[in-house]
Structure formats: C-alpha cells, structure tokens
Motif scaffolding. Structure first.
Motif, PDB file in Angstrom:
ATOM      1  N   ARG A 702       0.833  -1.205   0.000  1.00 50.67           N
ATOM      2  CA  ARG A 702       0.000   0.000   0.000  1.00 50.67           C
ATOM      3  C   ARG A 702       0.864   1.250   0.000  1.00 50.67           C
ATOM      4  O   ARG A 702       0.587   2.224  -0.703  1.00 50.67           O
ATOM      5  CB  ARG A 702      -0.927  -0.034   1.224  1.00 50.67           C
ATOM      6  CG  ARG A 702      -1.976   1.071   1.267  1.00 50.67           C
ATOM      7  CD  ARG A 702      -2.923   0.831   2.427  1.00 50.67           C
ATOM      8  NE  ARG A 702      -4.014   1.771   2.412  1.00 50.67           N
ATOM      9  CZ  ARG A 702      -3.950   3.032   2.885  1.00 50.67           C
ATOM     10  NH1 ARG A 702      -2.809   3.462   3.432  1.00 50.67           N
ATOM     11  NH2 ARG A 702      -5.004   3.827   2.816  1.00 50.67           N
ATOM     12  N   GLN A 733      -7.914  -0.522  -3.374  1.00 48.96           N
ATOM     13  CA  GLN A 733      -9.205  -0.988  -2.866  1.00 48.96           C
ATOM     14  C   GLN A 733      -9.101  -2.429  -2.365  1.00 48.96           C
ATOM     15  O   GLN A 733      -9.647  -2.774  -1.311  1.00 48.96           O
ATOM     16  CB  GLN A 733     -10.261  -0.891  -3.976  1.00 48.96           C
ATOM     17  CG  GLN A 733     -10.591   0.540  -4.376  1.00 48.96           C
ATOM     18  CD  GLN A 733     -11.526   0.601  -5.576  1.00 48.96           C
ATOM     19  OE1 GLN A 733     -11.862  -0.413  -6.173  1.00 48.96           O
ATOM     20  NE2 GLN A 733     -11.943   1.833  -5.934  1.00 48.96           N
ATOM     21  N   ASP A 736      -7.133  -2.442   0.991  1.00 51.92           N
ATOM     22  CA  ASP A 736      -7.947  -1.957   2.107  1.00 51.92           C
ATOM     23  C   ASP A 736      -8.916  -3.041   2.571  1.00 51.92           C
ATOM     24  O   ASP A 736      -9.134  -3.221   3.791  1.00 51.92           O
ATOM     25  CB  ASP A 736      -8.716  -0.704   1.678  1.00 51.92           C
ATOM     26  CG  ASP A 736      -7.788   0.498   1.522  1.00 51.92           C
ATOM     27  OD1 ASP A 736      -6.650   0.449   2.067  1.00 51.92           O
ATOM     28  OD2 ASP A 736      -8.169   1.470   0.828  1.00 51.92           O
ATOM     29  N   GLN A 740      -8.872  -5.006   6.331  1.00 54.46           N
ATOM     30  CA  GLN A 740     -10.014  -5.072   7.239  1.00 54.46           C
ATOM     31  C   GLN A 740     -10.388  -6.531   7.515  1.00 54.46           C
ATOM     32  O   GLN A 740     -10.779  -6.886   8.619  1.00 54.46           O
ATOM     33  CB  GLN A 740     -11.219  -4.344   6.620  1.00 54.46           C
ATOM     34  CG  GLN A 740     -10.994  -2.852   6.503  1.00 54.46           C
ATOM     35  CD  GLN A 740     -12.178  -2.144   5.853  1.00 54.46           C
ATOM     36  OE1 GLN A 740     -13.224  -2.758   5.656  1.00 54.46           O
ATOM     37  NE2 GLN A 740     -12.012  -0.859   5.561  1.00 54.46           N
TER      38      GLN A 740
END
Length: 756
Positions: A702, A733, A736, A740
């Motif tokens: 990232r 995307q 992320d 999570q």
C-alpha cells in the motif's frame, strides 16, 4: 495396371507419347525439308566435342608438313612448278632423314622435255650421222624431268595422290601400278569380296599421276574429301570404288607403306546373305569404318597443329635442324589461291594436306579413332524409349521448377554419357535427338505444370483471400504443399478485439452511417493485422478475431500478434482523429491475446465452411479481451504469450481465474518499445508493489502504491499508456479490503472473475 487405368494413363500422356513418336520419326525418317537442318545441328554438337574436349593421344611418330605457301610461290614461282623442284625437294627431305614423303599434289600431266624438243627442232640434226643422232636423242631423253623425278623416287619411299570423279569418264594418268610390260599389277587393296556385299557409291573417272611417276612411287591414294550437308568436313573415306575395284585414300596408302604391309584387307561381316564392311585390316590392326569405308577425322586442334616448314626453305637449304629425322613428311599447300583450304569443326580454313596428316596420325593408333558402330541405330532406339518412358513417369510428379531442374539434370546426364562413350569407349553416338526429346517433354510438362499451378493458385486464393494478407497468400502459392486444410492441433496465438460501448455508438448513427463507420474501422484493423502476417478468422458484430501460426507455420506468432495489437492501437488513434474531424463518434477498443494449443482447419457444414480455430485456448483469448475493460487497459496477454514473445517488455497486471477456468494465470500489459523514463521507472515500482501484494505484505504494498500515485500526479503530463492510475486505485481498494478482513488461508494471490 487394369485396362481402365491404362486408358486413363494413355489419355493423360497422349501428348508426351506423340512427342516421343515425333522424335523417333525424326531419328529414322526425317522429312526432306528438315533433314539438312537436323544434320547441321547434329554436326554442331559433334564440332563442340572436337573443339572443347581434350585432344586425342599425342602422335607416336614424327609427322611434318612441307607447305607450298605464299612465300614459296613468291620465291620459287607460281604453280605448277618444274618437276626438278619436286625432285630436289624429295632429295633434300631424304637427305634430312625423312622415311616417307607423301605428296598432296597431283602429277596428272607430263612435263615437256625441253632438251628433246630443242633437238627435234634443231636444223642441223640432218647433217649428223645415225649414231650421233641416236646418242643425242638418248642424252636428251635422260634430261626428261619426269624421268629424273621418277628416278629419285626409286631410292625414296614416296606416295602420290590421285583424284576420283563421280561425273564423266575423264581419265588421266595411271591410277594403278604397271609393270615394265605395261600391264596392271595387283592393287594395294585386296579385291576379293564375299557375295552380297553392300555396294559402294561408285566413281566414274579419275585424275592420277602419269605412268612413269605412278610406276616409280611406292603407292598412291585418292585425296577426295567430301563435306557433310552443311559444308564441313568431319569424316573421310579410306576406300572408294572405281570400275568395281577398291582404292585406298592417300592417308591409308601412306600408312600401308609406312607399316611395310603389302596389301590392305577389307574386313567384311556376313549376316543373312549380306556382307557389310566393318573396317580395313592392316597387319594385326583393324581400322573400324562404317559400311562406306569412312572414319571420323580425329582432329587434334585447329589448323597448323603439326610442324610446318616452307617448301622454299627446304629447297634453299635454310633448315639446319633435325626436324625431318625419321619423319613422315606430307607435302601440300596452304596458299589461298590454290584452293586447298577446307571448312572443318576446328577451323574454317584448314589446309587439305593437314587433313591427310591428321588421318595418318589417327591410323597410327586405330584404337583411339572415334567410331560409330553398326548397332548405333538400335542403341539410339533403346535410349530414346528408355529416356522417354522415364520422363513420362518422372515429370508428372514434379512441379514446374522441379521439372526445369530435372530436365537440366537429365540433359547433363545424357551429354555426360555421350562424352564418356566418346572419350573412354571411343564411340560416336548421336546426341541431338536425345536432347530434343528432353527439351520437348520438359517444355510440355513445365507448361502443363504452370497451367496446373495457376489452377491451384486460384483455388488457394478462393479459400484464403478473405483471411490472409497478400504477402502471406504469396507464400502459400509459392509452396502449396505447406497448406493443410485438414483439422490439426497446433501451437498458435489468437487475438480478439472488441469496441467499447458499441451499443451506445450505434444509437448515435443511422444504419447507413454505422455501416460506413464500421467498414472504415474494420479496414484499418484488418490492414494492421495483415501487415503482421495475421490470418483473419471472422468479424462478429464489432468484434475482430485473428490468429497467427496457420495455415503457414510462423515461429514468431506470439511476437507478431502483439506487434499487430500495437499497430491496431496506433492506427485507431489516427482513425479517431478522422472521426472527430467528421463529427463522428470515436472508438475505444480492448484486445486480448493468448498463445496455446488450438484446433485449426477448414470447418463447417456441407453448406458453409470457413478456415478457423477452436478450443479452450481460443476461449481464454476471448476472456482476456473482456478483462481489458475491467482493468482499464487496451491490451492484455496471457503468461503463455509473454513466454513465447519474451523479447518484449511487459507490465504484470494481475493473477486471475477467468470464468470457466480453475487454474489461475498471470496476465500482462505489453509495453510499447518507445516507452521512456520516468514512466518505465514507475512501471518497475508498480511491479515491486505487486510482488509485495502477492506475498501478503499488504502494508508495504500500500505504501509503495501511494508513493507511486503521488509521483504520477507530479508527472501529470505522462501519456495514459499504461493506465497505472487505474490499476493503483484497483489494488488500493483490494488492499484496504484485505486489511479489514484477511484474504483467507487458501488465498494464492489470484482474483476470480465471474463474468466474461
């Protein structure tokens, strides 16, 4: 071979069989109008052998020519010379060591005795007594130049010349030897002939040496040399017939005298009540001739092959070397005005005296004389039939170019065999009709091959002209055997190209406008594909499908498919400029390429067929084209295509599972060859971030992607290709989501696509 197959074969080979029959007819029954031309052509082939092949074996004897040349005529006087000159010439040659003197000069008229004529016209001879008058007459007779010449010949071996005539009964001189009683003695040729002998073409007259010279000479022979139909002298007769008697040629008689043989014996072959002349027996040697007693002249080169000496130099004692020691001397003339220059294969002005010397030289080694045997006609028939039938079997199996090569090879073989027979076996066989047969048959089959090739080219054009570029079709035409329309499995590269949002574009135009717009688009895309040797498979709506590696094998099929894709993208940019200028919608496309094993061939139904590719590898190519829209890039290739075209640069895009496939594959975006810094450096950074991503180092990936995103914003003027910004957003995307909620224990880095 069955009767029906034989009929079909005869129907196909009717023209070649007619050509073979034509050549056989020309060999044995040539039309009168062509016979002279055929003899001339055959003569030219013979002349080439004489001129260009190595000469015959070297002379085994010392052969000299004394030439009554222009210098001699200028110094001694014009011909005819006084007999005293020939008497002195003969004496000088004998003193110089000559063992045989052969005169190619005709002594058919006596020379006047000047002393005897003067005595008869002397007014005071009447006052002389009978004894005085007889003494003077005897003395004057002893001064006769013919008798003096004849006396000289008594101590020297001399052969004189005569000439035979076919027309008229003119007879001068004495052609035979006569005894002191005036009676003709035995000829030098044995006259006994078996019954049924083949007749010679007879002569009716002659011009021979006068009796005193003929009686003193060791022999005499005719000097006739008859030219072929084209005027060239290639052969001479060793025997001729006059009054049913056989007489020798000058060269043959000279050889008899030189060989110390009393008689020449004709050799006859008796068959079925007929007798054919085979040759002339001289001692233990057989000189082979044809049935008319002729032999081919064994030319050893051009004119003046033998040593020449001027007659004036001999008469004036200007020769002080040993050239005439143990020599056979031929005396003749090369002076132009005396008309003794002949046209031969080696020279158009060949002195006649050297022809006799050449024949004499050949008789010294009879085994090296070229000879046409009695069985030559049967041999030619066998050669022509065997060669003709071989050509009928061979040429239909060859193409035009192969036929040319085969014809040249067969011609070389025919010439080679003929030359081998000439040099090694000393056999002279005709060559013209063998070459003529090969030329006629090869021209026919080559012409027929070109017609057949043209028909085949039309068939290939009919099948492929809508699929292949013209250059590619030409390769197929040049090698039709490389084309296989049957289904086969091959390693190929397939390309799918589709227009983005075509439905929306079509709604903006009428049907006619859309047709013109699509035709222009397809023309540009097709041109780019065919320029890189691609085969157009089909157009389906707005989709173009093409493949590489068939119908012709193409080792670089993967590379050419990618280069074609680049060309399509560049061509589309130019086309869009034209669309914009015309107020028409612009086009955006997606291209997918995959390399793998596919089934290719002429497929379809009895009503409609096409040359196409099918298989799972083809479906994967179509899936990759569909993924270009998802990733926002115009071009995607599989890892198999990348491996085949490893010389190009690529950007790793993703590891995916396409719909219908369980095994994930890596997909790449090929990079244009003109990509430069700093965009190339950004692509490398992107691949480093993807490497961390696939290793589940999501935080590191990232950070690298965010840094790259900022760098791209700074370099805002960089071209859109490749679309790194869209790919960065896509992967941010995913990261992320994984941060999570983890990707799962079985995650292998691949992304599964549920849609096509």
């Amino acid at each position: 071979m069955t009767r029906s197959r034989l009929r079909k074969w005869l129907a196909r080979q009717s023209m070649p069989l007619l050509l073979l029959a034509l050549v056989l007819t020309l060999q044995w029954l040539p039309p009168p109008g062509l016979e002279r031309s055929l003899l001339r052509l055959e003569g030219l082939l013979y002349d080439a052998k004489v001129q260009y092949l190595p000469p015959w074996p070297r002379s085994v004897s010392n052969i000299q020519i004394v030439d009554i040349d222009e210098a001699s005529l200028h110094e001694i006087g014009r011909m005819p010379w006084d007999r005293s000159q020939f008497e002195r010439l003969t004496t000088r040659l004998a003193e110089a060591g000559a063992v045989l003197v052969v005169y190619d000069v005709l002594f058919s008229e006596p020379q006047a005795n000047v002393a005897l004529t003067a005595l008869h016209s002397w007014p005071q001879q009447a006052t002389l007594s009978d004894g005085q008058r007889q003494s003077l007459l005897t003395y004057a007779a002893g001064l006769d130049p013919d008798l003096q010449f004849a006396a000289t010949m008594q101590s020297v071996e001399v052969v004189l010349a005569n000439v035979l005539h076919r027309h008229g009964r003119l007879r001068t001189g004495q052609i035979g030897h006569i005894s002191d009683t005036g009676q003709t003695v035995q000829q030098s040729v044995q006259q006994q002939r078996p019954a049924g002998t083949t007749p010679f073409e007879p002569f009716s007259g002659f011009a021979a040496p006068i009796s005193s010279l003929a009686n003193a000479a060791s022999g005499q022979g005719f000097i006739n040399a008859e030219a072929d139909a084209d005027g060239f002298i290639r052969r001479v007769a060793l025997l001729h017939e006059l009054d049913k008697q056989l007489y020798p040629s000058l060269a043959l008689e000279a050889f008899r005298v030189y060989s110390l043989v009393e008689q020449l014996q004709p050799a006859w072959l008796q068959q079925a009540g007929h007798a054919y002349l085979q040759g002339v027996q001289i001692g233990n040697s057989l000189i082979r001739t044809d049935q008319q007693g002729r032999i081919l002249i064994p030319f050893r080169g051009g004119a003046r092959h033998y040593p020449y000496s001027s007659a004036a130099d001999v008469l004036r004692d200007r020769i002080d070397d040993q050239r005439f020691d143990q020599a056979v001397v031929f005396v003749g003339t090369s002076a132009t005005g005396l008309a003794d220059l002949q046209a031969t294969p080696t020279s158009l002005t060949f002195p006649g005296v050297e022809i006799h010397a050449t024949v004499f030289d050949g008789l010294m080694a009879p085994d090296s004389l070229p000879y046409r045997p009695d069985w030559w006609a049967g041999a030619m028939l066998l050669q022509l039939l065997m060669l003709g039938m071989f050509c009928l079997w061979l040429f239909p199996r060859l193409g035009p170019l192969s036929s040319v090569a085969a014809a040249l090879l067969l011609m070389l073989l025919a010439v080679g065999v003929n030359l081998w027979l000439w040099r090694v076996q000393v056999l002279d066989l005709p060559l013209l009709n063998l070459l003529l047969l090969l030329v006629l048959l090869s021209v026919y089959y080559i012409s027929y091959g070109f017609v057949r090739e043209t028909r085949r080219r039309k068939q290939i054009n009919a099948v492929f002209d809508q699929y292949l570029p013209p250059a590619h079709i030409q390769r197929l035409l040049d090698d039709p055997g490389s084309v296989s329309l049957a289904g086969e499995k091959k390693q190929l590269s397939v390309l799918f190209c589709d227009i983005r949002s075509f439905t929306a574009i079509s709604e903006q135009m009428s049907a006619q406008e859309l047709k013109l717009w699509l035709n222009q688009y397809f023309s540009v895309m097709t041109q780019a594909i065919q320029a890189h040797d691609g085969t157009i498979d089909k157009y389906v709506g707005d989709m173009v499908m093409a493949f590489w590696g068939a119908p012709l094998a193409e080792p670089a099929h993967a590379s050419k498919s990618i280069l074609a894709a680049f060309a399509m993208l560049h061509a589309l940019e130019l086309l869009n400029q034209q669309y914009q200028a015309a107020g028409k919608p612009v086009a955006r496309i997606g291209i997918g390429i995959h390399t793998g094993e596919m089934n290719v061939g002429d497929m379809g139904s009895d009503f409609r067929r096409s040359y196409t590719v099918i298989g799972d590898a083809v479906n994967l190519g179509s899936r990759l084209e569909g993924l270009t829209k998802f990733y926002g890039v115009p071009l995607l290739v599989s890892e198999d295509t990348k491996a085949e075209a490893s010389e190009l640069a690529y950007l790793l895009v993703d590891k995916v599972r396409v719909k219908g496939k369980q095994i994930p594959i890596r997909i790449y975006l090929p990079l244009d060859s003109d990509i430069k810094e700093p965009l190339l450096s950004h692509c490398q950074t992107f691949e480093q971030a993807l490497a961390a991503y696939f290793q589940q180092q999501f935080i590191q990936a990232r950070e690298q992607l965010l840094e790259l995103q900022q760098a791209l914003q700074v370099d805002a003027k960089l071209p859109e290709q490749p679309n790194l910004s869209g790919l960065i957003t896509l992967y941010l995307q995913r990261i992320d989501a994984f941060l999570q909620q983890g990707p799962g224990a079985d995650w292998d880095g691949s992304y599964s696509h549920a849609s096509k």
